[in-house]
Design an enzyme around this catalytic site. Sequence first.
Site, PDB file in Angstrom:
ATOM      1  N   HIS A  78       0.859  -1.180   0.000  1.00 39.78           N
ATOM      2  CA  HIS A  78       0.000   0.000   0.000  1.00 39.78           C
ATOM      3  C   HIS A  78       0.900   1.237   0.000  1.00 39.78           C
ATOM      4  O   HIS A  78       1.788   1.352   0.853  1.00 39.78           O
ATOM      5  CB  HIS A  78      -0.897   0.018   1.232  1.00 39.78           C
ATOM      6  CG  HIS A  78      -1.881  -1.104   1.263  1.00 39.78           C
ATOM      7  ND1 HIS A  78      -2.758  -1.300   2.314  1.00 39.78           N
ATOM      8  CD2 HIS A  78      -2.146  -2.096   0.382  1.00 39.78           C
ATOM      9  CE1 HIS A  78      -3.519  -2.351   2.072  1.00 39.78           C
ATOM     10  NE2 HIS A  78      -3.159  -2.866   0.905  1.00 39.78           N
TER      11      HIS A  78
ATOM     12  N   ASP B 165      -6.821  -3.316  -7.402  1.00 48.16           N
ATOM     13  CA  ASP B 165      -7.765  -3.939  -6.488  1.00 48.16           C
ATOM     14  C   ASP B 165      -9.179  -3.521  -6.888  1.00 48.16           C
ATOM     15  O   ASP B 165      -9.496  -2.328  -6.903  1.00 48.16           O
ATOM     16  CB  ASP B 165      -7.466  -3.511  -5.046  1.00 48.16           C
ATOM     17  CG  ASP B 165      -8.323  -4.241  -4.021  1.00 48.16           C
ATOM     18  OD1 ASP B 165      -9.559  -4.119  -4.099  1.00 48.16           O
ATOM     19  OD2 ASP B 165      -7.750  -4.914  -3.145  1.00 48.16           O
TER      20      ASP B 165
END
Length: 278
Positions: free
Chosen positions: A107, A176
Amino acid sequence: MLYIGSHISASKGYEAMGKQALKLGANTFAFFTRNPRGGKAKEIDPADVEKFLALKEAHSFGKLVAHAPYTLNACAAKEEIRRFAREVMADDLLRMEATPGNYYNFHPGSHVGQGSETGIDLTAGLLNEVLKPEQTTVVLLETMSGKGSEIGRNFEELRAILDRVKLKEKMGVCLDTCHVWDGGYDIVHELESVLDSFDAVIGLEHLKAIHMNDSMNPFDSHKDRHEKIGEGQIGLPAMERIINHPKLQGLPVILETPNDDAGWAKEIALLKSLHHAQ
């Protein structure tokens, strides 16, 4: 070929992960390089790695998608947190060379009030410190939903990080599905235009993996709550279009749905049955 799998516990080593993936019907998988909340990584056993690599070749696995711990924040305001991120990522990338040629996903971080430009600069700066010309691992920036002070909330922010990284050939992006939906990219009704936007801003050649998750939340909610495949706001028809899109073939597809092994095995079988693209 559809390369699909889920997260597998790394606690028992590489060969055990490979065998567990096969039990689920998977031909790739993801794993955390260490406890998702941080901590010391498990020692790598060369004999275990050798057995896994033989299994991986025998069963034609796709590229693996390792995941950095959630506590890694490359653009934190506190230096000690950024130092932890540098040390963990540098160590993880060395360890990844035991299974060369795979992916390491993370991330991009949260700027915690410093502003997105500062966050982008700090994350790119960390990458410039830890990436090495000799590494075979490609590091993936994950698309984020935009909750809180996350960076990577849109394609432009990911592009800005990539632009600042010197060893660009060592970088890629993991898309994602839950995050982009929650982040305001309508992959249900406008998949083609979303992919066109990704290509225009980042370049589809940089898209290396997909996290396949339904979403508990409505479009553009910026909340990031994963749901089981076909049981959320994205829905199964959109998932089917994604796995069959000609521009997305050959990418490892990793399930991060709220499931157990039986649930992941069912989802893997379902998506395999829906895949028909050549």
